[in-house]
Design an enzyme around this catalytic site. Structure first.
Site, mmCIF file in Angstrom:
data_model
loop_
_atom_site.group_PDB
_atom_site.id
_atom_site.type_symbol
_atom_site.label_atom_id
_atom_site.label_comp_id
_atom_site.label_asym_id
_atom_site.label_seq_id
_atom_site.Cartn_x
_atom_site.Cartn_y
_atom_site.Cartn_z
ATOM 1 N N THR A 19 0.824 -1.224 0.000
ATOM 2 C CA THR A 19 0.000 0.000 0.000
ATOM 3 C C THR A 19 0.859 1.277 0.000
ATOM 4 O OG1 THR A 19 -1.686 1.278 1.142
ATOM 5 C CG2 THR A 19 -0.269 -0.053 2.535
ATOM 6 N N LYS A 70 -13.761 -4.438 1.330
ATOM 7 C CA LYS A 70 -14.602 -3.264 1.055
ATOM 8 C C LYS A 70 -16.103 -3.558 1.116
ATOM 9 C CE LYS A 70 -11.415 -0.571 -1.807
ATOM 10 N NZ LYS A 70 -11.232 0.136 -3.077
ATOM 11 N N ASP A 106 -13.907 6.349 -3.542
ATOM 12 C CA ASP A 106 -13.342 5.913 -4.830
ATOM 13 C C ASP A 106 -14.046 6.578 -6.015
ATOM 14 O OD1 ASP A 106 -11.366 4.217 -3.816
ATOM 15 O OD2 ASP A 106 -12.740 2.514 -3.697
ATOM 16 N N ALA A 131 -16.642 -5.615 -13.828
ATOM 17 C CA ALA A 131 -17.878 -5.427 -13.046
ATOM 18 C C ALA A 131 -17.643 -5.827 -11.589
ATOM 19 C CB ALA A 131 -19.014 -6.238 -13.671
ATOM 20 N N GLY A 132 -16.409 -5.651 -11.119
ATOM 21 C CA GLY A 132 -16.087 -5.942 -9.716
ATOM 22 C C GLY A 132 -16.298 -4.699 -8.863
ATOM 23 N N TYR A 221 -2.137 1.408 -11.383
ATOM 24 C CA TYR A 221 -1.261 2.587 -11.231
ATOM 25 C C TYR A 221 -0.174 2.698 -12.299
ATOM 26 C CZ TYR A 221 -3.074 1.959 -6.481
ATOM 27 O OH TYR A 221 -3.868 1.769 -5.400
ATOM 28 N N GLY A 240 -3.979 4.986 -13.028
ATOM 29 C CA GLY A 240 -4.800 5.020 -11.816
ATOM 30 C C GLY A 240 -4.275 5.875 -10.672
HETATM 31 P P1 ATR Z 1 -11.659 -5.124 -7.761
HETATM 32 O O1 ATR Z 1 -11.997 -4.892 -6.326
HETATM 33 O O2 ATR Z 1 -10.257 -4.706 -8.111
HETATM 34 O O3 ATR Z 1 -12.664 -4.570 -8.703
HETATM 35 P P2 ATR Z 1 -12.815 -7.719 -8.227
HETATM 36 O O4 ATR Z 1 -14.057 -7.266 -7.555
HETATM 37 O O5 ATR Z 1 -12.268 -9.067 -7.905
HETATM 38 O O6 ATR Z 1 -11.624 -6.707 -7.943
HETATM 39 O O7 ATR Z 1 -13.037 -7.593 -9.826
HETATM 40 C C1 ATR Z 1 -12.088 -8.004 -10.759
HETATM 41 C C2 ATR Z 1 -12.591 -7.701 -12.176
HETATM 42 O O8 ATR Z 1 -11.585 -8.132 -13.108
HETATM 43 C C3 ATR Z 1 -13.866 -8.458 -12.561
HETATM 44 O O9 ATR Z 1 -14.608 -7.686 -13.484
HETATM 45 C C4 ATR Z 1 -13.290 -9.710 -13.244
HETATM 46 O O10 ATR Z 1 -14.158 -10.358 -14.144
HETATM 47 P P3 ATR Z 1 -15.200 -11.489 -13.612
HETATM 48 O O11 ATR Z 1 -16.330 -10.727 -12.999
HETATM 49 O O12 ATR Z 1 -15.572 -12.226 -14.835
HETATM 50 O O13 ATR Z 1 -14.438 -12.312 -12.617
HETATM 51 C C5 ATR Z 1 -12.136 -9.101 -13.995
HETATM 52 N N1 ATR Z 1 -11.130 -10.119 -14.325
HETATM 53 C C6 ATR Z 1 -10.247 -10.687 -13.480
HETATM 54 N N2 ATR Z 1 -9.488 -11.591 -14.152
HETATM 55 C C7 ATR Z 1 -9.909 -11.574 -15.447
HETATM 56 C C8 ATR Z 1 -9.521 -12.273 -16.637
HETATM 57 N N3 ATR Z 1 -8.540 -13.182 -16.628
HETATM 58 N N4 ATR Z 1 -10.189 -12.001 -17.777
HETATM 59 C C9 ATR Z 1 -11.188 -11.083 -17.817
HETATM 60 N N5 ATR Z 1 -11.612 -10.394 -16.726
HETATM 61 C C10 ATR Z 1 -10.968 -10.631 -15.547
#
Ligand code: ATR
Length: 274
Positions: A19, A70, A106, A131-132, A221, A240
């Protein structure tokens, strides 16, 4: 100097050793001569509840919350802001005389960093990749600014969930394929997936669809392969760091009620980047 009067703030996360927040906030406290100290806390998933209770027990003034807490932290708080409720995630807690209040800075951080770069979101067509948790904050921020949002995610059901929760605040569509017709009208592409964090990650979209004149923003970042490719193709690129800076500035203000010395915090980040 830490004394008996020093107020403690910090960050809960796992992992936490990478961090940049302690450097930014401690430099800001020093600059303004505020008697605060910002400390990193390694908090495991199964100990989150106890850690949040310790904020009260130890009279900690406030904390930032990062991966993976979070969303889970919401259930441990006394009050949460409207914004945090919508986004479903809290990244900042304020301890107000034993009452724990949750905020999400954020979305503010993202929008503010674009404003600083003179990028307006109103009526723009935006493609959000992911969409995370991070994507949700960005979606909330850009919709509130009046943008038209398209979301693409590897797992479309998560994108549809965002559409469901946010359709009352703006125009939002889910796309299951990134087709040239859609790319043709997109002004800004935002990568909120984790692709680009690791060295050998593939790009979050096929580089052949990039169009000169578009703006590419990555929440990561560093200059990711996506940003490098976009730059080569004549696009504007933004990493970022700005969002990191402005979410921190807002958290600083929530804890201290004093405007954050943003230039000093930015200087810290620039030094690390170089
Ligand atoms: P954060 O808090 O950083 O948003 P997260 O909630 O785990 O982390 O979300 C990660 C995002 O990256 C999601 O949109 C994830 O897609 P899925 O919803 O399908 O899991 C995306 N992601 C992670 N690895 C991926 C990959 N190899 N290919 C495509 N999308 C990926």
């Amino acid at each position: 100097m830490i004394t008996g009067k020093t107020k403690v703030v910090g960050i809960f996360g796992d992992p936490i050793e990478h961090t940049l927040s302690p450097l930014m906030h401690n430099a800001a406290f020093k600059e303004l001569g505020l008697d605060y100290c910002y400390v990193p806390f390694l908090v495991k998933k199964q100990e989150l509840k106890e850690a949040v209770e310790a904020i009260r027990a130890l009279n900690i003034k406030g904390v930032n919350i990062t991966v993976p807490h979070k969303e889970a932290v919401i259930n441990c708080l006394d009050e949460i802001s409207e914004e945090a409720k919508y986004i479903g995630a809290v990244n900042t807690i304020l301890n107000e005389q034993g009452k724990l209040k949750g905020f999400n800075t954020d979305a503010y951080g993202f929008v503010k960093s674009l404003k600083e770069d003179n990028i307006s979101l109103k009526d723009k067509f935006i493609l959000l990749l992911g969409a995370g948790g991070a994507a949700k904050a960005v979606a909330y921020g850009v919709l509130k600014e009046g943008a038209n949002l398209f979301i693409f995610n590897r797992t479309p059901s998560k994108a549809y969930k965002i559409k469901e929760s946010f359709s009352d605040i703006g125009k939002i569509e889910v796309i299951e394929q990134i087709k040239p017709e859609i790319m043709g009208k997109i002004h800004i592409v935002i990568n909120a997936t984790s692709l680009g964090l690791k060295k050998d990650d593939p790009m979050p979209l096929d580089p052949s669809v990039l169009k000169k004149g578009q703006t590419y923003i990555d929440l990561i970042y560093t200059k990711t392969p996506l940003l490098k490719e976009a730059k080569n193709r004549g696009c504007t690129i933004i990493d970022g760091i700005g969002m990191l800076l402005w979410q921190a500035a807002k958290a600083f203000e929530i804890w201290t009620s004093i405007p954050a010395p943003v230039e000093v915090m930015e200087e810290v980040l620039k030094k690390i980047k170089d």
